[in-house]
Design an enzyme around this catalytic site. Sequence first.
Site, mmCIF file in Angstrom:
data_model
loop_
_atom_site.group_PDB
_atom_site.id
_atom_site.type_symbol
_atom_site.label_atom_id
_atom_site.label_comp_id
_atom_site.label_asym_id
_atom_site.label_seq_id
_atom_site.Cartn_x
_atom_site.Cartn_y
_atom_site.Cartn_z
ATOM 1 N N CYS A 1 -13.183 -3.342 10.316
ATOM 2 C CA CYS A 1 -14.435 -3.595 11.015
ATOM 3 C C CYS A 1 -14.836 -2.401 11.878
ATOM 4 O O CYS A 1 -13.974 -1.671 12.382
ATOM 5 C CB CYS A 1 -14.285 -4.798 11.937
ATOM 6 S SG CYS A 1 -13.705 -6.258 11.109
ATOM 7 N N ARG B 1 -14.775 3.195 6.702
ATOM 8 C CA ARG B 1 -13.624 2.430 7.179
ATOM 9 C C ARG B 1 -13.311 1.252 6.258
ATOM 10 O O ARG B 1 -12.233 0.675 6.349
ATOM 11 C CB ARG B 1 -13.907 1.891 8.590
ATOM 12 C CG ARG B 1 -14.090 2.977 9.611
ATOM 13 C CD ARG B 1 -14.586 2.392 10.917
ATOM 14 N NE ARG B 1 -13.601 1.538 11.533
ATOM 15 C CZ ARG B 1 -12.688 1.932 12.398
ATOM 16 N NH1 ARG B 1 -12.642 3.188 12.752
ATOM 17 N NH2 ARG B 1 -11.834 1.088 12.915
ATOM 18 N N TRP C 1 -14.879 -6.483 7.919
ATOM 19 C CA TRP C 1 -13.864 -6.514 6.857
ATOM 20 C C TRP C 1 -13.171 -7.854 7.050
ATOM 21 O O TRP C 1 -12.455 -8.054 8.031
ATOM 22 C CB TRP C 1 -12.902 -5.342 7.052
ATOM 23 C CG TRP C 1 -11.963 -5.099 5.925
ATOM 24 C CD1 TRP C 1 -12.213 -4.382 4.784
ATOM 25 C CD2 TRP C 1 -10.586 -5.511 5.838
ATOM 26 N NE1 TRP C 1 -11.094 -4.350 3.998
ATOM 27 C CE2 TRP C 1 -10.075 -5.036 4.619
ATOM 28 C CE3 TRP C 1 -9.741 -6.243 6.669
ATOM 29 C CZ2 TRP C 1 -8.772 -5.257 4.208
ATOM 30 C CZ3 TRP C 1 -8.440 -6.466 6.257
ATOM 31 C CH2 TRP C 1 -7.967 -5.970 5.039
ATOM 32 N N ASN D 1 -14.268 -6.668 16.751
ATOM 33 C CA ASN D 1 -13.183 -6.160 15.891
ATOM 34 C C ASN D 1 -11.887 -6.767 16.405
ATOM 35 O O ASN D 1 -11.698 -6.883 17.613
ATOM 36 C CB ASN D 1 -13.041 -4.639 16.030
ATOM 37 C CG ASN D 1 -14.152 -3.894 15.329
ATOM 38 O OD1 ASN D 1 -15.004 -4.497 14.702
ATOM 39 N ND2 ASN D 1 -14.119 -2.570 15.454
ATOM 40 N N GLY D 2 -10.969 -7.082 15.490
ATOM 41 C CA GLY D 2 -9.675 -7.631 15.922
ATOM 42 C C GLY D 2 -9.544 -9.079 15.503
ATOM 43 O O GLY D 2 -10.354 -9.590 14.712
ATOM 44 N N GLU E 1 3.663 8.825 -3.356
ATOM 45 C CA GLU E 1 2.299 9.095 -2.906
ATOM 46 C C GLU E 1 1.350 9.239 -4.106
ATOM 47 O O GLU E 1 0.218 8.749 -4.065
ATOM 48 C CB GLU E 1 2.298 10.361 -2.028
ATOM 49 C CG GLU E 1 0.962 10.834 -1.528
ATOM 50 C CD GLU E 1 0.186 9.818 -0.684
ATOM 51 O OE1 GLU E 1 0.725 8.755 -0.329
ATOM 52 O OE2 GLU E 1 -0.992 10.085 -0.415
ATOM 53 N N LYS F 1 -1.896 6.861 -4.601
ATOM 54 C CA LYS F 1 -3.259 7.400 -4.740
ATOM 55 C C LYS F 1 -3.937 6.816 -5.970
ATOM 56 O O LYS F 1 -5.083 6.406 -5.921
ATOM 57 C CB LYS F 1 -3.234 8.936 -4.873
ATOM 58 C CG LYS F 1 -2.963 9.719 -3.631
ATOM 59 C CD LYS F 1 -4.125 9.858 -2.671
ATOM 60 C CE LYS F 1 -4.145 8.780 -1.646
ATOM 61 N NZ LYS F 1 -3.248 8.793 -0.552
ATOM 62 N N GLU G 1 -4.802 3.079 -5.423
ATOM 63 C CA GLU G 1 -5.823 2.848 -4.395
ATOM 64 C C GLU G 1 -7.245 2.974 -4.901
ATOM 65 O O GLU G 1 -8.096 2.172 -4.574
ATOM 66 C CB GLU G 1 -5.682 3.897 -3.273
ATOM 67 C CG GLU G 1 -4.636 3.612 -2.253
ATOM 68 C CD GLU G 1 -4.625 4.696 -1.178
ATOM 69 O OE1 GLU G 1 -4.695 4.342 0.004
ATOM 70 O OE2 GLU G 1 -4.548 5.898 -1.513
ATOM 71 N N HIS H 1 17.304 2.053 -14.259
ATOM 72 C CA HIS H 1 17.810 0.756 -13.803
ATOM 73 C C HIS H 1 16.739 -0.323 -13.844
ATOM 74 O O HIS H 1 16.757 -1.246 -13.047
ATOM 75 C CB HIS H 1 18.380 0.905 -12.387
ATOM 76 C CG HIS H 1 19.491 1.907 -12.339
ATOM 77 N ND1 HIS H 1 20.712 1.693 -12.929
ATOM 78 C CD2 HIS H 1 19.533 3.160 -11.832
ATOM 79 C CE1 HIS H 1 21.474 2.758 -12.756
ATOM 80 N NE2 HIS H 1 20.773 3.668 -12.094
ATOM 81 N N LYS I 1 -9.932 2.049 5.839
ATOM 82 C CA LYS I 1 -9.406 3.348 6.249
ATOM 83 C C LYS I 1 -8.382 3.195 7.357
ATOM 84 O O LYS I 1 -7.364 3.863 7.383
ATOM 85 C CB LYS I 1 -10.574 4.237 6.705
ATOM 86 C CG LYS I 1 -10.176 5.615 7.187
ATOM 87 C CD LYS I 1 -9.635 6.438 6.047
ATOM 88 C CE LYS I 1 -9.144 7.802 6.474
ATOM 89 N NZ LYS I 1 -8.191 8.343 5.467
HETATM 90 C C1 G6P Z 1 -4.629 2.391 5.411
HETATM 91 C C2 G6P Z 1 -5.272 3.534 4.637
HETATM 92 C C3 G6P Z 1 -4.207 4.490 4.130
HETATM 93 C C4 G6P Z 1 -3.354 4.982 5.283
HETATM 94 C C5 G6P Z 1 -2.734 3.812 6.067
HETATM 95 C C6 G6P Z 1 -2.102 4.285 7.358
HETATM 96 O O1 G6P Z 1 -3.962 1.565 4.528
HETATM 97 O O2 G6P Z 1 -6.035 3.032 3.548
HETATM 98 O O3 G6P Z 1 -4.827 5.616 3.504
HETATM 99 O O4 G6P Z 1 -2.350 5.808 4.810
HETATM 100 O O5 G6P Z 1 -3.742 2.867 6.425
HETATM 101 O O6 G6P Z 1 -3.114 4.777 8.188
HETATM 102 P P1 G6P Z 1 -2.892 5.773 9.398
HETATM 103 O O7 G6P Z 1 -4.256 5.962 9.978
HETATM 104 O O8 G6P Z 1 -1.955 5.084 10.331
HETATM 105 O O9 G6P Z 1 -2.314 7.029 8.848
#
Ligand code: G6P
Length: 619
Positions: A2, A27, A74, A100-101, A492, A496, A499, A515, A614
């Site tokens: 949010c 976000r 969100w 927010n929250g 990672e 990616k 995502e 395994h 985000k």
């Molecule tokens: C969310 C984002 C990720 C990010 C993670 C941690 O899930 O989509 O891209 O790595 O949060 O976020 P931060 O701001 O703590 O690195």
Amino acid sequence: MCGIVAYFGQKPAQPILVEGLKRLEYRGYDSAGVALMNGGSIRVEKASGRISVLEERLDAPNAAETCGIAHTRWATHGPPTTVNAHPHLDWTGKIAIVHNGIIENYDALKTWLRGEGVTFVSETDSEVLGNLIGYFYAQYGEGTSTEGQHPFEWAVQQALQRVHGAFGLAILCADYPDMMVGARRGSPLMLGIGDGEYLIASDAAAIVEHTSHVIYLSDNEIVTVSRDGFHTKTIHNIVVSKEVEQIEFSLEQIELEGFEHHMLKEIFEQPTALRNCLRGRLDAQQGKITLGGIRSEMRELTRARRFMTTACGTAYHAGLVGEYLFEQLTRVPTKTDFASEFRYRNPILEKGTVCFAISQSGETADTLAAVEKAKERGARVLGIVNVVGSTIARYTDAGMYLHVGPEIGVASTKAFTAQVAVLTMLAIEIGRRRHLSGEEAASLIQELSDIPDKVAQILECSDAIKSIVEAHIDQDNWLFLGRGFNYPVALEGALKLKEISYIHAEGLPAAEMKHGPIALISDGTPVVFIATKGSQYEKIRGNIEEVRARGARTIVVASEGDEDIQKTADHLIRVPDVPELLQPMLTVVPLQLLAYHAAVLKGHDVDKPRNLAKSVTVE
Ligand code: G6P
């Protein structure tokens, strides 16, 4: 997650709010809305879906509406429908809030308010908070001591004293058109101070166009703006004075500058971002590292008996690279934990433990809770954070900023390489103070200073990587395999791809594949290997053969000059040859590009992937 933006000034508020909402889009959100103050009444417009849908519903801006609040939602409580979108009006129509929250005791409060005759239209916890404020507003002066307090401010304070959970809020009251209130607990909120105007926002990106002067609210603080200025208090009505700080990035930094997507822009920014991250810290000529932000911590770090890193998502993967680096260079036992796990376990943090909290946004709820847990258990906690002034940056004992500028793409890229760069500098510097020879340290420092140029070289392969992706875009399952320092890179790479392209992918230590996951391999399964030169090179060559024998198609990230590996690769991606402990900053780059091109080929919204946010400011 949010986002909040609110405006109070002389200009028509609507265009400023809509523009602010667009700057918050990155976000992640699923509905949006605005509430505009017009004399003594509040006009609310909201819509499920994109901000463009909201824009279609809005009338032309009204010059008389110079104050308003807006929100991107969100969904947490209740689906992303228009009625659940913010702003929420209380049942009397006088109070409007954006929130927010999460209000944890919303259910109990809702039952109680219903008993008092209050009615609800949505399923959200936020509406409960709005109604609670409205309830107290109606109660003002009714037998309770209000000690000459302003009714609106008093009602907000009373309500906030009774809620459990997190809030970032902007609130309007129809009876006071020349007033706006903001409040915070556990969810970031700042007041932007402009020329005869104020903005409240959860994220600097929403207001940087208007002002770079801000105050950051702390937990349980409220800010009230009026035509006479602003003041800050706690929710218990104690006056607090706040320092005006400077936002350190500009509008240009959050614009696309000719790139099709923020993610691509940020991938291509990495050479510059890394140079900015290393600048002033790394002196290749002198073979020295200077870490200003943690100068006072160096003694503690040198004597540390244990290191730990804690983070979420991509930042967690950077922490895992850090684990390998610390172990190798400092010879201090190091462990990495997901912040969401760490916060709820019963960790043993013996004396001499130093914890690194890694976060791009500095606002991730789980990482923040992990910081609190580590502090509570007596550990020294240092932050590795990108957003200046963010909550984690302020709650940690000391820290190092990434200095890579705002990261807008939901899929984190430049923050990852910079987090690894910071961890590398830390490991070299602590190592040098322990047992690492000056010569070894100087050579690593020299190599590290060349990394930005080497990243730039890899970026030239973008089109070639796109062709590789095209050949396998119809495959539903991908594997990413690496060993040692490149194992976190495999994780990672898989994250990616998942995502933004919504293709199923798994990242694994290459030998673990035997395994279980090897059963997933059938004719044509794409398997990405990070098989650069290093201590486990021969081992991973063996793993490549194992999957080839089972019909997999291999995409191999290999060191320049390694001719022999060609025969095992269906597709080869070259990266410059560097010492293995510096490789993650290079080997991750082709995997970022691979995920990007896959998402574009699939026609997905790269910067706004479905269901993702985000910055995850709720648990
Ligand atoms: C969310 C984002 C990720 C990010 C993670 C941690 O899930 O989509 O891209 O790595 O949060 O976020 P931060 O701001 O703590 O690195």
